[in-house]
Design a protein around this motif. Structure first.
Motif, PDB file in Angstrom:
ATOM      1  N   ASP A  57       7.663  -5.586  -5.329  1.00 48.48           N
ATOM      2  CA  ASP A  57       6.982  -7.315  -4.994  1.00 48.48           C
ATOM      3  C   ASP A  57       6.499  -7.300  -3.256  1.00 48.48           C
ATOM      4  N   LEU A  58       6.733  -6.482  -2.845  1.00 43.98           N
ATOM      5  CA  LEU A  58       6.681  -6.150  -1.656  1.00 43.98           C
ATOM      6  C   LEU A  58       5.809  -5.354  -0.992  1.00 43.98           C
ATOM      7  N   ARG A  59       4.680  -5.267  -0.356  1.00 40.21           N
ATOM      8  CA  ARG A  59       3.928  -5.134  -0.106  1.00 40.21           C
ATOM      9  C   ARG A  59       4.008  -4.222   0.735  1.00 40.21           C
ATOM     10  N   LEU A  60       4.322  -2.702   1.240  1.00 37.91           N
ATOM     11  CA  LEU A  60       4.160  -1.456   1.647  1.00 37.91           C
ATOM     12  C   LEU A  60       2.406  -1.039   2.540  1.00 37.91           C
ATOM     13  N   PRO A  61       3.165  -0.645   3.124  1.00 41.96           N
ATOM     14  CA  PRO A  61       1.197   0.011   3.869  1.00 41.96           C
ATOM     15  C   PRO A  61       1.482   1.583   3.690  1.00 41.96           C
ATOM     16  N   ILE A  62       0.380   1.696   3.441  1.00 41.75           N
ATOM     17  CA  ILE A  62      -0.517   2.920   2.664  1.00 41.75           C
ATOM     18  C   ILE A  62      -1.144   3.655   3.410  1.00 41.75           C
ATOM     19  N   GLN A  63      -0.927   5.417   3.495  1.00 44.41           N
ATOM     20  CA  GLN A  63      -2.618   6.068   4.216  1.00 44.41           C
ATOM     21  C   GLN A  63      -3.558   5.716   3.515  1.00 44.41           C
ATOM     22  N   ASP A  64      -4.892   5.885   3.983  1.00 47.30           N
ATOM     23  CA  ASP A  64      -5.488   6.014   3.160  1.00 47.30           C
ATOM     24  C   ASP A  64      -6.190   7.168   3.487  1.00 47.30           C
ATOM     25  N   SER A  65      -6.013   8.480   3.130  1.00 43.69           N
ATOM     26  CA  SER A  65      -6.639   9.812   3.755  1.00 43.69           C
ATOM     27  C   SER A  65      -8.319  10.111   2.756  1.00 43.69           C
ATOM     28  N   ASP A 145      -1.335   1.929  11.543  1.00 43.89           N
ATOM     29  CA  ASP A 145      -1.398   2.038   9.969  1.00 43.89           C
ATOM     30  C   ASP A 145      -1.506   3.322   9.500  1.00 43.89           C
ATOM     31  N   THR A 146      -1.933   4.490  10.017  1.00 44.61           N
ATOM     32  CA  THR A 146      -2.532   5.998   9.994  1.00 44.61           C
ATOM     33  C   THR A 146      -1.031   6.602  10.401  1.00 44.61           C
ATOM     34  N   LEU A 147       0.173   7.655   9.826  1.00 46.61           N
ATOM     35  CA  LEU A 147       0.918   8.784   9.433  1.00 46.61           C
ATOM     36  C   LEU A 147      -0.098   9.430  10.728  1.00 46.61           C
ATOM     37  N   GLN A 148       1.078   9.168  12.066  1.00 45.82           N
ATOM     38  CA  GLN A 148       1.113   9.957  12.988  1.00 45.82           C
ATOM     39  C   GLN A 148       1.551  11.569  12.925  1.00 45.82           C
ATOM     40  N   ILE A 149       2.462  11.829  12.052  1.00 45.52           N
ATOM     41  CA  ILE A 149       2.475  13.575  12.344  1.00 45.52           C
ATOM     42  C   ILE A 149       1.771  14.127  10.390  1.00 45.52           C
ATOM     43  N   LYS A 150       1.949  15.432  11.475  1.00 43.74           N
ATOM     44  CA  LYS A 150       0.916  16.441  10.529  1.00 43.74           C
ATOM     45  C   LYS A 150       1.817  17.358   9.804  1.00 43.74           C
TER      46      LYS A 150
END
Length: 286
Positions: A57-65, A145-150
């Protein structure tokens, strides 16, 4: 006539059952395993109008690609080993439920004999230490907000591990017991320390306990930490690339000798850096 009515009723019942099955089929269920001090990368198909992800029930960050969503789920080192569920939603509509089983993990013990002044923080220093801890907590509370790694994370050094993640420490015959929630690498003063992956520098400062410390934000709640540096070569706001030298190893802070303490914090949980490397390698595998 009675036979025909019964047939129609059965057909209608079957049609309703099939329709319900199709409706439930829109919601998928996954089973995952995790252990204390570990992270799991999850990827889902994209397309939702308003995607959101939560665990316990804890909101976690999500990356939308656009075509996919990426999330990172971590488990506390101090886990009670209780199963939990994560949910991917589009607004309030459930798309996927992920049931996590938390498996036990055994951590080693070590006995340390150190000067008593290094076991207890002096009274006159406590306010400074508390303020530094509050600052770090504030840094961890906000992530890109966005994942910096590739590509996968790398180990900052390949030298001998002088203290692994999670080892339980007994200081001076039990007068103080603690846990080492990072990885210590042997490193002489001046040894170049590279960033474990691409990210943004969110802290570059001198602390009482950690000495010269650098924290890098890799997005969606993933941070790496570099302690006890003799010199910091980057500043807050800098974007660093994977492998870029961010500082030089040293023995600043409360340490007995030169080394690099490398830490990983994922959404408030301290995680084993080697597990992060393994998990990111799995995630980015073609």
């Amino acid at each position: 006539m009675k036979l025909k009515s019964t047939t129609r009723l059965l057909a209608l019942t079957y049609s309703v059952t099939v329709f319900c099955n199709f409706a439930f089929a829109e919601e998928s269920i996954q089973q995952e395993k995790i252990r204390p001090g570990e992270v799991k990368f999850l990827k889902f198909p994209g397309g939702a109008a308003h995607p959101n992800f939560s665990c316990r029930d804890l909101r976690l960050p999500i990356q939308d690609s656009k075509d996919s969503y990426t999330v990172a789920v971590s488990e506390s080192y101090f886990s009670k080993l209780e199963p939990f569920q994560c949910v991917l939603k589009d607004d309030e509509k459930v798309l996927t439920r992920i049931n996590f089983t938390v498996e036990p993990k055994v951590f080693a013990h070590e006995n340390l004999h150190v000067d008593s002044t290094r076991v207890v923080v002096p009274e006159e220093i406590k306010k400074r230490v508390e303020a530094e801890l509050a600052l770090v907590k504030q840094v961890y509370a906000s992530s890109l907000d966005t994942l910096q790694i590739k590509e996968p994370f790398i180990s900052p050094l390949k030298s001998k591990i002088t203290s692994p993640f999670g080892i339980k420490r007994n200081y001076n015959h039990g007068k103080k017991i603690g846990e080492h929630l990072g990885i210590d690498f042997r490193a002489g003063v001046g040894k170049k320390i590279p960033a474990a992956n691409r990210g943004k520098v969110v802290l570059s400062q001198e602390f009482y306990m950690a000495g010269n410390i650098i924290i890098i934000d890799h997005g969606i709640g993933i941070f790496t930490v570099y302690n006890h540096l003799s010199k910091r070569l980057v500043s807050v706001g800098d974007i660093v690339e994977k492998g870029q030298v961010v500082g030089l190893a040293g023995k600043t802070g409360r340490v007995s000798g030169p080394h690099l303490h490398w830490g990983v914090n994922i959404q408030g949980n301290l995680v084993d850096g080697f597990n992060l490397i393994d998990e990111s390698t799995r995630y980015f595998k073609p």
